[in-house]
Design a protein around this motif. Sequence first.
Motif, PDB file in Angstrom:
ATOM      1  N   ASP A  91      -5.871  -5.700  -7.792  1.00 26.80           N
ATOM      2  CA  ASP A  91      -6.974  -5.981  -6.782  1.00 26.80           C
ATOM      3  C   ASP A  91      -7.427  -4.484  -6.308  1.00 26.80           C
ATOM      4  OD1 ASP A  91      -7.066  -8.536  -7.564  1.00 26.80           O
ATOM      5  OD2 ASP A  91      -6.064  -8.890  -5.862  1.00 26.80           O
ATOM      6  N   ALA A  92      -6.470  -3.640  -5.878  1.00 25.22           N
ATOM      7  CA  ALA A  92      -7.041  -2.633  -5.138  1.00 25.22           C
ATOM      8  C   ALA A  92      -7.415  -1.607  -6.232  1.00 25.22           C
ATOM      9  CB  ALA A  92      -5.569  -1.867  -4.592  1.00 25.22           C
ATOM     10  N   LEU A  93      -7.030  -1.440  -7.328  1.00 25.00           N
ATOM     11  CA  LEU A  93      -7.786  -0.598  -8.440  1.00 25.00           C
ATOM     12  C   LEU A  93      -9.127  -1.048  -8.632  1.00 25.00           C
ATOM     13  CD1 LEU A  93      -4.948   0.062 -10.702  1.00 25.00           C
ATOM     14  CD2 LEU A  93      -5.784   1.586  -9.007  1.00 25.00           C
ATOM     15  N   GLU A 104       0.987  -1.312   0.006  1.00 30.33           N
ATOM     16  CA  GLU A 104      -0.009  -0.149  -0.168  1.00 30.33           C
ATOM     17  C   GLU A 104       0.902   1.297  -0.276  1.00 30.33           C
ATOM     18  OE1 GLU A 104      -3.582   2.200   2.818  1.00 30.33           O
ATOM     19  OE2 GLU A 104      -2.759   0.118   3.202  1.00 30.33           O
ATOM     20  N   GLU A 105       2.040   1.278   0.683  1.00 31.07           N
ATOM     21  CA  GLU A 105       2.832   2.377   0.814  1.00 31.07           C
ATOM     22  C   GLU A 105       3.416   2.614  -0.425  1.00 31.07           C
ATOM     23  OE1 GLU A 105       5.455   1.945   4.206  1.00 31.07           O
ATOM     24  OE2 GLU A 105       3.740   2.313   5.730  1.00 31.07           O
ATOM     25  N   TYR A 106       4.123   1.428  -1.093  1.00 26.07           N
ATOM     26  CA  TYR A 106       4.652   1.676  -2.373  1.00 26.07           C
ATOM     27  C   TYR A 106       3.691   2.129  -3.564  1.00 26.07           C
ATOM     28  CZ  TYR A 106       7.952   0.528  -6.070  1.00 26.07           C
ATOM     29  OH  TYR A 106       8.970   0.662  -7.078  1.00 26.07           O
ATOM     30  N   MET A 107       2.361   1.679  -3.559  1.00 24.11           N
ATOM     31  CA  MET A 107       1.520   2.124  -4.421  1.00 24.11           C
ATOM     32  C   MET A 107       1.092   3.538  -4.345  1.00 24.11           C
ATOM     33  SD  MET A 107      -2.384   0.751  -5.170  1.00 24.11           S
ATOM     34  CE  MET A 107      -3.601   1.348  -6.127  1.00 24.11           C
ATOM     35  N   ARG A 115     -12.286   0.691 -10.491  1.00 21.82           N
ATOM     36  CA  ARG A 115     -11.895   0.542 -11.989  1.00 21.82           C
ATOM     37  C   ARG A 115     -12.199  -0.766 -12.711  1.00 21.82           C
ATOM     38  NH1 ARG A 115      -5.487   0.963 -13.496  1.00 21.82           N
ATOM     39  NH2 ARG A 115      -5.622  -0.012 -15.609  1.00 21.82           N
ATOM     40  N   PRO A 116     -12.779  -0.466 -13.823  1.00 22.82           N
ATOM     41  CA  PRO A 116     -13.162  -1.874 -14.685  1.00 22.82           C
ATOM     42  C   PRO A 116     -12.349  -2.545 -15.099  1.00 22.82           C
ATOM     43  CG  PRO A 116     -13.555   0.037 -16.075  1.00 22.82           C
ATOM     44  CD  PRO A 116     -13.185   0.513 -14.506  1.00 22.82           C
TER      45      PRO A 116
END
Length: 421
Positions: free
Chosen positions: A311-313, A140-143, A318-319
């Motif tokens: 998965d996060a997007l 999460e931090e890298y994203m 996001r489709p």
Amino acid sequence: MPLEFAHQHNGQFPDPGPWKHPEPRPLELTAPLGLESLPSQRFTKVKRSTFGLNLMIVGESGLGKTTFMNTLFNTDLKEEILPRNPQSSQTVQIQPAYYELVEDGVLLNLCIVDTPGFGDQLNREHNLTPIMEYIDKQFEEYMAAERHPGFRKSIPDTRIHAVLYFIAPNGHGLKELDARALKTLSTKINVIPIIAKADTMTVEEKVSFKSILLRDLENHHIKTFPSSYSDEVDGAEELFQHIPFTVIGSDSVALVGNKQVRCRSYRWGVVEVENAEHSDFVYLRELLMSTCLHDLVETTHNVHYHQYRGDALRAMGRPVSILECDDTYESQIEGTKLQNKQEMERKEEEIRQMFVQKVREKEVALREREEKLNAKKAEMVAELEQYRALIEAEQREVDELMTLSRSGTISKSSSKLFKAK
């Protein structure tokens, strides 16, 4: 571009796709240009840069994890936390420690994440929760850093590149905790299974235990590095046969022959840590440092982080679609091409079957029509033969009557009969 120009040059300049250059035209040099120095320039620049490796150590207490890490990196990774009672904590603690290792001008930033308390409690149901939360937090931090414009040039990589999972040498296969932990961890990160304290087993017991563990890993569908990532890893095929690695750790150095080696001394003899006949330690070090260090980082980024990112997007709405800026554009394009090809082959086969069916139906209809025509022809020929026979009979009667009329012997009754006819 004007529409006329597009029509005139249609197909001459195909679109190479997003983030691609058109195919270059090869040329031949007329004199030396100095291109042979480019690899050395890249090597010098890469050597000046800093390399990073983040390892997580997971396993029950008493398996010699700290001693093994000291042996693995040929240094003394001192513990900052004092030893404690295994039952003094009800949760698994996450303890990252950062080190700098320098060899021949190459700098390695090493992060060792220890997990004391794993498998020490009676209730082990939630042992994995802190570990998985820590791994997800690094992703999460890298994203978040990727999305921040200020960190585009240099993003601190704290993502776990590999998990060294220590397995007790019990000789009976994976425990329930080990199987569940390995299966969960392998979906998030590179997992390298290690059989600890290999000096407590004979050679035959090592071979037998390895075969049992390989069977359990396959039955539980557990991915291990690097055998499960052969497409991402190059040059590590010879190391596949040593998985899971049997290792020995030791802080003691003794003189064996004419050489100082790390070993463990017993009354019955000496076990050398870096002797391939005694353990797989040398193969594990070769995997981590000499062969697959870069592949560990690349697999973490290209496989595990991209899966987390996708998965996060998708969770954000996001489709699932093919986007020009998507990192998985190439794989999606290839998948779409393959799907379209299979669909076209299926439709082509359906059209061919339909054509064959229609041809067969037409052949049957033409055959039936031909048979009807042949039957009608035979009927008409038979009727024509009857008429011909009748005409021939009447012609003979006429000829006979004409012959009798010329001879003057025809009777009156015959003349009436002839007129009647």
